[in-house]
Design an enzyme around this catalytic site. Sequence first.
Site, PDB file in Angstrom:
ATOM      1  N   ASP A  62      21.451 -87.636 -32.989  1.00  0.00           N
ATOM      2  CA  ASP A  62      20.893 -88.927 -32.553  1.00  0.00           C
ATOM      3  C   ASP A  62      20.338 -88.866 -31.124  1.00  0.00           C
ATOM      4  O   ASP A  62      20.713 -89.690 -30.268  1.00  0.00           O
ATOM      5  CB  ASP A  62      21.973 -90.029 -32.610  1.00  0.00           C
ATOM      6  CG  ASP A  62      22.740 -90.059 -33.926  1.00  0.00           C
ATOM      7  OD1 ASP A  62      22.129 -89.851 -34.970  1.00  0.00           O
ATOM      8  OD2 ASP A  62      23.973 -90.291 -33.878  1.00  0.00           O
ATOM      9  N   GLU A 269      18.153 -97.717 -40.188  1.00  0.00           N
ATOM     10  CA  GLU A 269      18.865 -97.547 -38.900  1.00  0.00           C
ATOM     11  C   GLU A 269      17.953 -96.781 -37.944  1.00  0.00           C
ATOM     12  O   GLU A 269      16.806 -96.485 -38.261  1.00  0.00           O
ATOM     13  CB  GLU A 269      20.189 -96.797 -39.109  1.00  0.00           C
ATOM     14  CG  GLU A 269      20.025 -95.390 -39.657  1.00  0.00           C
ATOM     15  CD  GLU A 269      21.348 -94.726 -40.055  1.00  0.00           C
ATOM     16  OE1 GLU A 269      22.410 -95.351 -39.982  1.00  0.00           O
ATOM     17  OE2 GLU A 269      21.307 -93.548 -40.460  1.00  0.00           O
TER      18      GLU A 269
HETATM   19  O1  FUB Z   1      25.682 -90.649 -35.641  1.00  0.00           O
HETATM   20  C1  FUB Z   1      26.230 -91.704 -36.406  1.00  0.00           C
HETATM   21  C2  FUB Z   1      25.158 -92.425 -37.162  1.00  0.00           C
HETATM   22  O2  FUB Z   1      24.452 -91.526 -38.012  1.00  0.00           O
HETATM   23  C3  FUB Z   1      24.069 -93.006 -36.293  1.00  0.00           C
HETATM   24  O3  FUB Z   1      24.459 -94.151 -35.601  1.00  0.00           O
HETATM   25  C4  FUB Z   1      23.015 -93.203 -37.318  1.00  0.00           C
HETATM   26  O4  FUB Z   1      21.750 -93.480 -36.801  1.00  0.00           O
HETATM   27  C5  FUB Z   1      23.086 -91.884 -38.056  1.00  0.00           C
HETATM   28  O5  FUB Z   1      22.343 -90.885 -37.412  1.00  0.00           O
END
Ligand code: FUB
Length: 369
Positions: A62, A269
């Site tokens: 991320d 997301e």
């Molecule tokens: O790293 C945890 C979660 O996985 C992140 O918040 C999302 O965007 C995904 O990458």
Amino acid sequence: MAKKIHFGSSMMMLSVVGILAGGCQEQTTENQAETTAEAPAAEPAERKFLTKPLVTDMYTADPSAHVFENKIYIYPSHDIDAGIAEKDDGSHFDMRDYHVFSMDSVNGEIKDHGVALDIKDIPWAGRQLWAPDAAYKNGKYYLYFPVKDKEDVFRIGVATSTSPAGPFKPEPKPIANSYSIDPAVFTDTDGNSYMYFGGIWGGQLQRWSSGKYNPNDAYPKDDQPALMPKVARMSKDMLSFDGEVRDVQILDENGKPLLTGDNERRFFEAAWVHKYNGKYYFSYSTGDTHNIAYAIGDSPMGPFTYKGVLLNPVQGWTNHHSVVEHNGKWHLFYHDTELSGKTHLRNIKVTELKLRPDGTIETITAYQQ
Ligand code: FUB
């Protein structure tokens, strides 16, 4: 991938796909997780990756990249194998601290500045430090982070430092009216800053449709407008929202909101905003279809019109990125699972992003079989 199945959380799907795509899913101890050089590659050996991992002595994911003090600073998640069994609420993504990294240029050496924030120093935090972001204003640096509170509800916190490398000191409470995951803060050329946030399934956005937290997952029907990410303008001190939290509208080519059943294009997301030639680019992950998509608008609050895919699916279930300009070139920071072959143990990477003269973006393919 069955489009219409909602598992209540992204993470159940993560495990299913991890097994399908990742092949061997051996248990890894916490120690092994920190020595990636010895981690077995579970993917086919002939797979060709576009770029190499930037960090190899720990797992990182991320990546939110920014230019501060004319260097590139990267704020990633710090993946660990906490020994927690895979569960449909994503409990095994049990990250506990953040490291900050910097580079003089994208081809330069990467420096690890050590632990910038530890979960044990966040008084309201329960578990799971997920994807962070950072911002600068008035001589201070701000680290924004999602973490579950002690009631297991994702909230967004903020921590401050006088250095982009940290260490960061957390505020005693989460940002009022914040919820869900994946904060991304964009500061416009007029000095106003905006936070974009949200993530469905494991990110809990679907529990906030009424404006209040409801522990039961509720999604609109497939032919209804999809759940949209959120945006709020930041207060002058960058510690709270200035005004209401609004939906970020992502529209199709006919000006209609993307629909819930449009899994190839709807928001899941990993929001990010950058500005290019006076236009605002809202990019995000489509989750269960694994794209990083982008949409363009005339205002930082939206609406944004869907334009296409910026990054095709990477190895691993999650896809999460940032876009930053440095020394006259645009760069895409992203992650995959090249080092581990395990979907929750990721590694950050970078490649050049090419914007065409008409403002569209060349789609990047990060690996080939
Ligand atoms: O790293 C945890 C979660 O996985 C992140 O918040 C999302 O965007 C995904 O990458």
